[in-house]
Every structure is written in structure tokens, then in C-alpha cells.
Design an enzyme around this catalytic site. Structure first.
Site, PDB file in Angstrom:
ATOM      1  N   ALA A   1      68.381  59.043  56.259  1.00  0.00           N
ATOM      2  CA  ALA A   1      67.051  59.587  55.983  1.00  0.00           C
ATOM      3  C   ALA A   1      66.672  59.374  54.527  1.00  0.00           C
ATOM      4  O   ALA A   1      67.494  59.521  53.625  1.00  0.00           O
ATOM      5  CB  ALA A   1      67.025  61.073  56.321  1.00  0.00           C
TER       6      ALA A   1
ATOM      7  N   GLN B   1      18.306  26.312  70.310  1.00  0.00           N
ATOM      8  CA  GLN B   1      16.932  26.734  70.583  1.00  0.00           C
ATOM      9  C   GLN B   1      16.350  27.277  69.282  1.00  0.00           C
ATOM     10  O   GLN B   1      16.649  28.402  68.880  1.00  0.00           O
ATOM     11  CB  GLN B   1      16.892  27.799  71.683  1.00  0.00           C
ATOM     12  CG  GLN B   1      15.477  28.194  72.096  1.00  0.00           C
ATOM     13  CD  GLN B   1      15.449  29.367  73.067  1.00  0.00           C
ATOM     14  OE1 GLN B   1      16.400  30.142  73.154  1.00  0.00           O
ATOM     15  NE2 GLN B   1      14.346  29.511  73.797  1.00  0.00           N
TER      16      GLN B   1
ATOM     17  N   ASN C   1      21.364  45.520  76.008  1.00  0.00           N
ATOM     18  CA  ASN C   1      20.322  45.309  75.007  1.00  0.00           C
ATOM     19  C   ASN C   1      20.391  46.295  73.853  1.00  0.00           C
ATOM     20  O   ASN C   1      19.701  46.117  72.851  1.00  0.00           O
ATOM     21  CB  ASN C   1      18.938  45.399  75.662  1.00  0.00           C
ATOM     22  CG  ASN C   1      18.680  44.249  76.609  1.00  0.00           C
ATOM     23  OD1 ASN C   1      18.839  43.091  76.233  1.00  0.00           O
ATOM     24  ND2 ASN C   1      18.306  44.555  77.837  1.00  0.00           N
TER      25      ASN C   1
ATOM     26  N   ASP D   1      24.636  38.215  77.706  1.00  0.00           N
ATOM     27  CA  ASP D   1      24.733  39.660  77.466  1.00  0.00           C
ATOM     28  C   ASP D   1      25.006  40.434  78.749  1.00  0.00           C
ATOM     29  O   ASP D   1      24.642  41.602  78.867  1.00  0.00           O
ATOM     30  CB  ASP D   1      23.465  40.183  76.791  1.00  0.00           C
ATOM     31  CG  ASP D   1      22.205  39.968  77.636  1.00  0.00           C
ATOM     32  OD1 ASP D   1      22.311  39.387  78.738  1.00  0.00           O
ATOM     33  OD2 ASP D   1      21.115  40.373  77.184  1.00  0.00           O
TER      34      ASP D   1
ATOM     35  N   HIS E   1      64.901  58.733  60.243  1.00  0.00           N
ATOM     36  CA  HIS E   1      63.975  59.663  59.593  1.00  0.00           C
ATOM     37  C   HIS E   1      63.488  59.127  58.247  1.00  0.00           C
ATOM     38  O   HIS E   1      64.269  58.591  57.462  1.00  0.00           O
ATOM     39  CB  HIS E   1      64.631  61.029  59.306  1.00  0.00           C
ATOM     40  CG  HIS E   1      65.715  61.414  60.254  1.00  0.00           C
ATOM     41  ND1 HIS E   1      65.477  62.104  61.413  1.00  0.00           N
ATOM     42  CD2 HIS E   1      67.055  61.187  60.222  1.00  0.00           C
ATOM     43  CE1 HIS E   1      66.617  62.301  62.051  1.00  0.00           C
ATOM     44  NE2 HIS E   1      67.585  61.743  61.355  1.00  0.00           N
TER      45      HIS E   1
ATOM     46  N   GLY F   1      11.394  32.121  75.405  1.00  0.00           N
ATOM     47  CA  GLY F   1      11.629  32.544  76.772  1.00  0.00           C
ATOM     48  C   GLY F   1      12.825  31.869  77.407  1.00  0.00           C
ATOM     49  O   GLY F   1      13.366  30.879  76.899  1.00  0.00           O
TER      50      GLY F   1
ATOM     51  N   GLU G   1       7.972  39.525  86.683  1.00  0.00           N
ATOM     52  CA  GLU G   1       8.481  40.345  85.590  1.00  0.00           C
ATOM     53  C   GLU G   1       7.746  41.678  85.532  1.00  0.00           C
ATOM     54  O   GLU G   1       6.623  41.817  86.030  1.00  0.00           O
ATOM     55  CB  GLU G   1       8.336  39.600  84.261  1.00  0.00           C
ATOM     56  CG  GLU G   1       9.080  38.271  84.200  1.00  0.00           C
ATOM     57  CD  GLU G   1      10.571  38.427  84.384  1.00  0.00           C
ATOM     58  OE1 GLU G   1      11.121  39.451  83.934  1.00  0.00           O
ATOM     59  OE2 GLU G   1      11.194  37.533  84.984  1.00  0.00           O
TER      60      GLU G   1
END
EC number: 2.7.7.23
Length: 460
Positions: free
Chosen positions: A379, A72, A227, A102, A362, A77, A154
Site C-alpha cells: 500500500a 451540394q 432535427n 439523420d 491499495h 431541397g 409535404e
């Protein structure tokens, strides 16, 4: 029944204030786009089409070859976005799910129920709706006196009565595929935003006396469209609760589930105990009977059954059954621990394989090493594996004993049952059953300390 899916993922998401496309922000380890795509698979679509636009190459990479893609160029829209999918779905018989990229909280179960409702009621269009306490900002579902859906309006186009309505459009729909694209040819931009609204097809269907229905969500949280970062945090909270509840139902005990972060692809067997402030990420598997104590962080790793991980970090590692790690240990990528290995406090292991029942208790670094079974690593032992350009391997045989504070300079091999003396720097091969001593001889000068400035006798 043939099903198709269209995922709308072309928007920029300006309110996210981010260079990353909105649909690529993550919730519990998966992008919002991945969540929507996975949920959509519940209807077994024969073909999925993702509409991309802003940073399309990046968004496309989020699904790779799992979907067809259409571009697109201008965001005009939701109706215009769906028009772009006509090249992939034109003329096909079946039902088409349209879902926004989303809406990460929508579940596969709800989508399956939606399409079943659509088919059973022989609708040409079915809208997934929800009841909102505060419907401001949402498209409203307008019904007639018989309770039939007649249109969606809307927020910016709603009159005073319509603004009071509580049933809202979630932005998810199922359509008869052929009729969808026929109706889209009839919509216009004659509205407050000057866009092609997908919702306008509902009025077109009604004008043609075609059946339109609405399936109401039981859980309003599923309708959340992300959003901004506030909504992203809300989605994360809801998803985290879902994940921990799922594991609890499956037999996992949490001491404080509100403080635990577990991503979507983590697998946990029954009878695991997880204390507070534990993080489990990526493709991690936790075996049954394992205990993860407070502060443990594990990513992309496999933990064998009956292990105990105490306040430690584990990355891209594989641990067999009965292993104990920590506290304050760090297993870096490429680590493999066999059964009943013990990695103690302040021990770091990277790119190494350690045989069963070996102990490094250790303050030790083991990097690029092959360590046998039943080895004791004292260690302070360090494998010196890097010369500034290349990494070299240390090999330690079974039942070897590495004395405390040993420095092992790779490449190096220490044989089975061999021993290095404490404090040694070892740079040459140590054969089987041998003892290697690599340190300076101690020299003691009796009474000499009295001549030094720190001695109490010097202050008189």
C-alpha cells in the site's frame, strides 16, 4: 441485381444549435451518418455516394474512403441534393437507395426488405413509409381508391384532407437508377418552400403510368429523423434499448438495463453479469463469466473471461482472464494485466505491463512500469516516472516484494525475489534476492512529548 446508395448529408441542422454538422452528432457511439451508412451496407451497394455541403470537409472525414462524395453548394431541397449524385451514377443500370443521413434508427433489415419488395413488385419507385399517430410535419402518402400510391405531399402543401392522413414518408426510397435521374430533370420549385422536392418524382412516374409502391415499416421508431436535441435524446433511448436487448438475447444478464449505457461496437460474451450504471464505450470486448459492478466505466478495452471489475474506470487497456479490479481503481491507456492480477482500491496504473498473479491492493500508482509475476506491491507505493520533461521506466522482477509506502524513482530495476523495506525511497538498482532499505533511522526521545503544547499535562 446491382444496387447503389445515396446518403443525403449536406444540411446544416440549424435546430441542433451546434457548430457540429447535424449528421456528425453521435447516437450510441457512432455518428448518425455512420449509422445510416452501416445500415445501407445491408443491400450490398456496388457504389455509395454521399452528398455533402455544410462543413463538407468535416463530414467527409466521418466516412473517409468508404464512400464517393459529391458537393451540394446550395441547399435547394432533397431533389436538388440527389441531382448532385448524377455525376457518379448517371446511366447505370440497377436500383438506387436514397437515405437521409439523420435517420440513425433505420435498420439494415428494413432496408433489405425495402429493396426486395421493390424488386419483387417490379416498381420504378418504392417509398419506405410508416403509420404515425401524429403525422404533423411529415410528408403524407396519398393513395387512390385502389390503394395505389399516387403522390407524396409535404406538410406545407397539404390540403385539409391530406393533413388527416396517417401514412407518412420516412424520407427513404428505392428507385430505378436511370429513371430517377430522368425524372429529376422534370421537377420544379413550384411549391410552398421554393425547393426541388425529391418526392415530386412520384407524381411524374404515375403520370407516365409507371409502377410506384410503398413498403410500410413495422416499427415507427425507425422513421425518426433527428432535427434537434430532443429527437437526438429519443434516438439515443431507442438505440440503447435495442443494444441491451440484443445482448440479453445473446446471454448477458443485466440487473437494471435502463441505467446501462453500451455503445454500438461493444462486444459482450455470454454469461456476463452487468449491474446498474455501467458504461461500456468504443471497441470494448467483455469475456464470458465477467462481472461488472455498479458504476464501472470501460472504454476501448479488452476484459478477459471470469474477471471482476468493481466500480472502476478502465481506458484502452487489455486484461487477461481472472483479473480483479477495484473498487475505485483507474486503469489508464496502455495498461496490460496478465492472468489473475489483482488491482485493488484506489490504485492507478498507466502504460504498464503487470505479470500474472501480481497484487497491488491499495493506494498505489504504477506508471511506465514492467512488473513481473507474483509480485506484491504494498500500500502507498509510488513509481516516480516523470522529471518534468521525460518519462522513465521502472522494472520489477518476478516474486519481488515491494514494501508499503515505497517510492521507486525511475529509471529503476528491482530484481527477481528482491525486497524493498516499507517506507523506503529507492533510486538505485536492487539486485536479485536483495533487500533494499532507503529510509532514515528512527530516533525515539522518551518523555519528550510532555514538553509539547498538545500534551494534556501542559493544560494544568
Amino acid at each position: 441485381m446491382t444496387n447503389y446508395a445515396i446518403i443525403l448529408a449536406a444540411g446544416k441542422g440549424t435546430r441542433m444549435t451546434s457548430d457540429l454538422p447535424k449528421v456528425l452528432h453521435k447516437v450510441s457511439g457512432l455518428t448518425m451518418l455512420e449509422h445510416g451508412f452501416r445500415s445501407g451496407k445491408a443491400i450490398s451497394p456496388e457504389k455509395s455516394v454521399t452528398v455533402i455541403g455544410h462543413k463538407s470537409k468535416m463530414v467527409r472525414g466521418g466516412l473517409a474512403d468508404q464512400s464517393a462524395f459529391v458537393h451540394q453548394t446550395e441547399q435547394l431541397g432533397t431533389g436538388h441534393a440527389v441531382m448532385m449524385a448524377e455525376t457518379q451514377l448517371e446511366g447505370l443500370e440497377g436500383h438506387t437507395l436514397v437515405i437521409a443521413g439523420d435517420t440513425p434508427l433505420i435498420t439494415g433489415e428494413s432496408l433489405k426488405s425495402l429493396i426486395d419488395f421493390h424488386v419483387n413488385h417490379k416498381n420504378v419507385a418504392t417509398i419506405l413509409t410508416a403509420t404515425a399517430q401524429d403525422s404533423f410535419g411529415y410528408g403524407r402518402i396519398v393513395r387512390n381508391k385502389n390503394g395505389e400510391v399516387i403522390k407524396i405531399v409535404e406538410q406545407k402543401d397539404a390540403n385539409e384532407y391530406e393533413q388527416q392522413l396517417k401514412e407518412i414518408n420516412t424520407g427513404t426510397y428505392v428507385f430505378d437508377n436511370k429513371r430517377l435521374f430522368e425524372a429529376l430533370k422534370c421537377i420544379t420549385t413550384n411549391n410552398a418552400q421554393g425547393e426541388y422536392y425529391l418526392t415530386d418524382v412520384v407524381a411524374i412516374f404515375r403520370a407516365n403510368k409507371e409502377k410506384v409502391g410503398a413498403y410500410i415499416l413495422r416499427d415507427f421508431n425507425e422513421s425518426l429523423g433527428v432535427n434537434d436535441r430532443v429527437a437526438l435524446a429519443t434516438a439515443e433511448t431507442v438505440m440503447r434499448q435495442r443494444i441491451t436487448q440484443k445482448h440479453m438475447v445473446n446471454g448477458v444478464t443485466f440487473h437494471n438495463p435502463e441505467t446501462v449505457y453500451i455503445e454500438s461496437d461493444v462486444e459482450i460474451a455470454p454469461d456476463v453479469l452487468i449491474e446498474g450504471n455501467v458504461t461500456l464505450k468504443g471497441r470494448t470486448h467483455i469475456g464470458s463469466g465477467t462481472v461488472l459492478t455498479n458504476g464501472t466505466y470501460i472504454v476501448d478495452s479488452e476484459i478477459g473471461q471470469g474477471s471482476i471489475i468493481t466500480n472502476s474506470m478502465i481506458e484502452s487497456s487489455v486484461l487477461a482472464a481472472g483479473v480483479t479490479v477495484g473498487p475505485y481503481a483507474h486503469l489508464r491507456p496502455g495498461t496490460t494485466l496478465d492472468r489473475e492480477v489483482h488491482i485493488g482500491n484506489f490504485v492507478e496504473v498507466k502504460g504498464s505491463h503487470i505479470g500474472e498473479k501480481t497484487k497491488a491492493g491499495h493506494l498505489t500508482y504504477i506508471g511506465n512500469a514492467q512488473v513481473g509475476s507474483s509480485v506484491n506491491v504494498g500500500a502507498g507505493t509510488i513509481t516516480v516516472n516523470y522529471d518534468g520533461q521525460n518519462k522513465y521506466e521502472t522494472v520489477i522482477g518476478d516474486h519481488a516484494f515491494i514494501g508499503s509506502n515505497s517510492t521507486l524513482i525511475a529509471p529503476l530495476e528491482i530484481g527477481d525475489h528482491a525486497l524493498t523495506a516499507a517506507g523506503s525511497t529507492i533510486s538505485k538498482t536492487v539486485p536479485i534476492d536483495s533487500i533494499a532499505i532507503g529510509r532514515s533511522r528512527q530516533v525515539t526521545k522518551e518523555g519528550y512529548a510532555k514538553r509539547l503544547a498538545h500534551h494534556p499535562s501542559r493544560s494544568k
